[in-house]
Scaffold this motif. Sequence first.
Motif, PDB file in Angstrom:
ATOM      1  N   VAL A 179       0.834  -1.263  -0.039  1.00  0.00           N
ATOM      2  CA  VAL A 179      -0.112  -0.007  -0.126  1.00  0.00           C
ATOM      3  C   VAL A 179       0.794   1.212   0.144  1.00  0.00           C
ATOM      4  O   VAL A 179       0.596   2.216  -0.725  1.00  0.00           O
ATOM      5  CB  VAL A 179      -1.093  -0.107   1.149  1.00  0.00           C
ATOM      6  N   TYR A 180       2.049   1.085   0.709  1.00  0.00           N
ATOM      7  CA  TYR A 180       2.898   2.393   0.802  1.00  0.00           C
ATOM      8  C   TYR A 180       3.420   2.629  -0.457  1.00  0.00           C
ATOM      9  O   TYR A 180       3.592   3.642  -1.057  1.00  0.00           O
ATOM     10  CB  TYR A 180       3.958   2.156   1.764  1.00  0.00           C
ATOM     11  N   TRP A 181       3.780   1.477  -0.979  1.00  0.00           N
ATOM     12  CA  TRP A 181       4.488   1.601  -2.471  1.00  0.00           C
ATOM     13  C   TRP A 181       3.663   2.241  -3.440  1.00  0.00           C
ATOM     14  O   TRP A 181       3.687   3.171  -4.309  1.00  0.00           O
ATOM     15  CB  TRP A 181       4.914   0.233  -2.858  1.00  0.00           C
ATOM     16  N   PHE A 182       2.324   1.728  -3.470  1.00  0.00           N
ATOM     17  CA  PHE A 182       1.249   2.201  -4.424  1.00  0.00           C
ATOM     18  C   PHE A 182       0.922   3.683  -4.243  1.00  0.00           C
ATOM     19  O   PHE A 182       1.006   4.602  -4.882  1.00  0.00           O
ATOM     20  CB  PHE A 182       0.014   1.591  -4.033  1.00  0.00           C
ATOM     21  N   LEU A 183       0.887   4.163  -2.898  1.00  0.00           N
ATOM     22  CA  LEU A 183       0.707   5.354  -2.234  1.00  0.00           C
ATOM     23  C   LEU A 183       1.619   6.477  -2.730  1.00  0.00           C
ATOM     24  O   LEU A 183       1.444   7.522  -3.201  1.00  0.00           O
ATOM     25  CB  LEU A 183       0.349   5.671  -1.054  1.00  0.00           C
ATOM     26  N   TYR A 184       2.889   5.862  -2.458  1.00  0.00           N
ATOM     27  CA  TYR A 184       4.026   6.977  -2.794  1.00  0.00           C
ATOM     28  C   TYR A 184       4.158   7.165  -4.277  1.00  0.00           C
ATOM     29  O   TYR A 184       4.293   8.224  -4.538  1.00  0.00           O
ATOM     30  CB  TYR A 184       5.557   6.277  -2.319  1.00  0.00           C
ATOM     31  N   VAL A 185       3.961   5.984  -5.189  1.00  0.00           N
ATOM     32  CA  VAL A 185       4.192   6.311  -6.547  1.00  0.00           C
ATOM     33  C   VAL A 185       3.094   7.317  -6.923  1.00  0.00           C
ATOM     34  O   VAL A 185       3.217   8.080  -8.074  1.00  0.00           O
ATOM     35  CB  VAL A 185       4.189   4.931  -7.202  1.00  0.00           C
ATOM     36  N   VAL A 186       1.572   6.881  -6.771  1.00  0.00           N
ATOM     37  CA  VAL A 186       0.670   7.742  -7.120  1.00  0.00           C
ATOM     38  C   VAL A 186       0.923   9.227  -6.414  1.00  0.00           C
ATOM     39  O   VAL A 186       0.669  10.127  -7.259  1.00  0.00           O
ATOM     40  CB  VAL A 186      -0.758   7.239  -6.331  1.00  0.00           C
ATOM     41  N   THR A 187       1.143   9.534  -5.405  1.00  0.00           N
ATOM     42  CA  THR A 187       1.353  11.108  -4.714  1.00  0.00           C
ATOM     43  C   THR A 187       2.344  11.547  -5.442  1.00  0.00           C
ATOM     44  O   THR A 187       2.396  12.874  -5.775  1.00  0.00           O
ATOM     45  CB  THR A 187       1.761  10.787  -3.149  1.00  0.00           C
ATOM     46  N   THR A 188       3.579  11.006  -5.961  1.00  0.00           N
ATOM     47  CA  THR A 188       4.523  11.593  -6.533  1.00  0.00           C
ATOM     48  C   THR A 188       3.793  12.105  -7.996  1.00  0.00           C
ATOM     49  O   THR A 188       4.326  13.266  -8.362  1.00  0.00           O
ATOM     50  CB  THR A 188       5.879  10.721  -6.800  1.00  0.00           C
ATOM     51  N   ASN A 189       3.290  11.203  -8.768  1.00  0.00           N
ATOM     52  CA  ASN A 189       2.751  11.753 -10.098  1.00  0.00           C
ATOM     53  C   ASN A 189       1.626  12.866  -9.636  1.00  0.00           C
ATOM     54  O   ASN A 189       1.591  13.762 -10.623  1.00  0.00           O
ATOM     55  CB  ASN A 189       2.101  10.404 -10.568  1.00  0.00           C
ATOM     56  N   MET A 190       0.760  12.546  -8.889  1.00  0.00           N
ATOM     57  CA  MET A 190      -0.275  13.450  -8.515  1.00  0.00           C
ATOM     58  C   MET A 190       0.321  14.902  -8.228  1.00  0.00           C
ATOM     59  O   MET A 190      -0.095  15.873  -8.663  1.00  0.00           O
ATOM     60  CB  MET A 190      -1.293  12.962  -7.468  1.00  0.00           C
ATOM     61  N   ALA A 191       1.103  14.910  -7.202  1.00  0.00           N
ATOM     62  CA  ALA A 191       1.645  16.148  -6.666  1.00  0.00           C
ATOM     63  C   ALA A 191       2.398  16.919  -8.004  1.00  0.00           C
ATOM     64  O   ALA A 191       1.939  18.233  -8.148  1.00  0.00           O
ATOM     65  CB  ALA A 191       2.937  16.249  -5.911  1.00  0.00           C
ATOM     66  N   ILE A 192       2.972  16.641  -8.779  1.00  0.00           N
ATOM     67  CA  ILE A 192       3.521  17.013  -9.974  1.00  0.00           C
ATOM     68  C   ILE A 192       2.481  17.457 -11.139  1.00  0.00           C
ATOM     69  O   ILE A 192       2.533  18.654 -11.606  1.00  0.00           O
ATOM     70  CB  ILE A 192       4.890  16.243 -10.653  1.00  0.00           C
ATOM     71  N   GLY A 193       1.644  16.397 -11.385  1.00  0.00           N
ATOM     72  CA  GLY A 193       0.663  16.679 -12.097  1.00  0.00           C
ATOM     73  C   GLY A 193      -0.312  17.962 -11.885  1.00  0.00           C
ATOM     74  O   GLY A 193      -0.707  18.758 -12.557  1.00  0.00           O
ATOM     75  N   VAL A 194      -0.618  17.894 -10.476  1.00  0.00           N
ATOM     76  CA  VAL A 194      -1.593  18.765  -9.911  1.00  0.00           C
ATOM     77  C   VAL A 194      -0.854  20.530 -10.134  1.00  0.00           C
ATOM     78  O   VAL A 194      -1.563  21.133 -10.477  1.00  0.00           O
ATOM     79  CB  VAL A 194      -1.710  18.596  -8.355  1.00  0.00           C
ATOM     80  N   THR A 195       0.316  20.288  -9.746  1.00  0.00           N
ATOM     81  CA  THR A 195       1.117  21.586  -9.953  1.00  0.00           C
ATOM     82  C   THR A 195       1.030  22.120 -11.244  1.00  0.00           C
ATOM     83  O   THR A 195       0.717  23.390 -11.518  1.00  0.00           O
ATOM     84  CB  THR A 195       2.350  21.375  -9.349  1.00  0.00           C
ATOM     85  N   MET A 196       1.497  21.232 -12.436  1.00  0.00           N
ATOM     86  CA  MET A 196       1.561  21.606 -13.651  1.00  0.00           C
ATOM     87  C   MET A 196      -0.068  22.109 -14.282  1.00  0.00           C
ATOM     88  O   MET A 196      -0.215  22.921 -14.922  1.00  0.00           O
ATOM     89  CB  MET A 196       1.967  20.477 -14.418  1.00  0.00           C
ATOM     90  N   CYS A 197      -1.034  21.373 -13.980  1.00  0.00           N
ATOM     91  CA  CYS A 197      -2.502  21.473 -14.331  1.00  0.00           C
ATOM     92  C   CYS A 197      -2.776  22.609 -13.732  1.00  0.00           C
ATOM     93  O   CYS A 197      -3.568  23.160 -14.440  1.00  0.00           O
ATOM     94  CB  CYS A 197      -3.146  20.169 -14.279  1.00  0.00           C
ATOM     95  N   TYR A 198      -2.514  23.004 -12.506  1.00  0.00           N
ATOM     96  CA  TYR A 198      -3.235  24.203 -11.973  1.00  0.00           C
ATOM     97  C   TYR A 198      -2.821  25.424 -12.669  1.00  0.00           C
ATOM     98  O   TYR A 198      -3.521  26.208 -12.969  1.00  0.00           O
ATOM     99  CB  TYR A 198      -2.810  24.245 -10.546  1.00  0.00           C
ATOM    100  N   TRP A 199      -1.543  25.416 -12.861  1.00  0.00           N
ATOM    101  CA  TRP A 199      -0.878  26.943 -13.351  1.00  0.00           C
ATOM    102  C   TRP A 199      -0.856  26.785 -14.749  1.00  0.00           C
ATOM    103  O   TRP A 199      -0.867  28.000 -15.313  1.00  0.00           O
ATOM    104  CB  TRP A 199       0.615  26.817 -12.941  1.00  0.00           C
TER     105      TRP A 199
END
Length: 312
Positions: free
Chosen positions: A150-170
């Motif tokens: 679960v930690y591996w899954f969440l870490y990979v997803v969070t890394t993608n989501m964080a960068i994706g959220v930043t780029m899409c927002y701006w």
Amino acid sequence: MVLSFTGLPSSKRLLLFFLQCSLCHRTMVSKLWCQEIGRRWKQAGRQEPPHARLLSEPKCQPYVAIWYLYYRWIIFLVWASFVVCSIFEFGSYKKLWQHEKWPIYLTNWDAVLGFTQALIGGILVSKRWQLQKISGFDPSNLKLEFTERVYWFLYVVTTNMAIGVTMCYWLAVYNPEIHQVDPLNIMMHVCNSVLMLVDLFVTSISFRLRNFWWCLSIVFFYVIFSVIYYVAGGLDKYGYHYIYKVLDWKKPVRTLLICIGGFTFVTVLHCVICMLANIRDRIYRKIAKRFNKPAQTNMTDNKQLPEKLEVV
């Protein structure tokens, strides 16, 4: 594909002959490329998951030092501050006090994912820290249990989501007429990506190309949620009948095309992050080779991982 040369001048026959050879060559090359891609994809599918020890130790050391224990809990506190500040709008120049709208935004989904993975990561590292104090402890015997997966899954997803959220927002969401560039906005749409990028080069967690669907699944669920929220008559915190303007389901064709583009973007972003993780591994291998130290690896081959130092 076969071309007939009968009844044509010699020059045209020669031209058609070279054309046929070229087409055959391209067909053969394309077939070989498809076979190679298929072979590598099957090989990646047979690849075993990372060893459990890699989820609880830094990339630069083959054991959990005290600094890494503190570091992981600091990361958790930072994510916790993101969640608290976003809920109570600490750092916002223009507070709207609509806490009931907090769960509808993808940015806050990312904050929850980051908070959860940081909490699990802190627990796993703390557990590893305690186990190291036991005489004869061998981290090679650690198992990849449900919590580690679960930690591996969440870490990979969070890394993608964080960068994706930043780029899409701006690039697609930010509107200077209604959005403020305040500390809260910077925290939620800049610091989240910086935090995960820094953490990526500190941890030993591996990223696999084949796991691109992990983040896609979260984005897909969010798109479904946005449709349900729209049909139910939900409004954003500014009173508009959508969560984000780019997800305005009053224009279904345009929004559907945007979603398809978003899925493609998430897939490409995952590939880029996998490349960054590969660069990280290469850098540490070169450093380890330069100082004649055993280098860690995220690959799960038949080579034995280096022995760990016992910390007391």
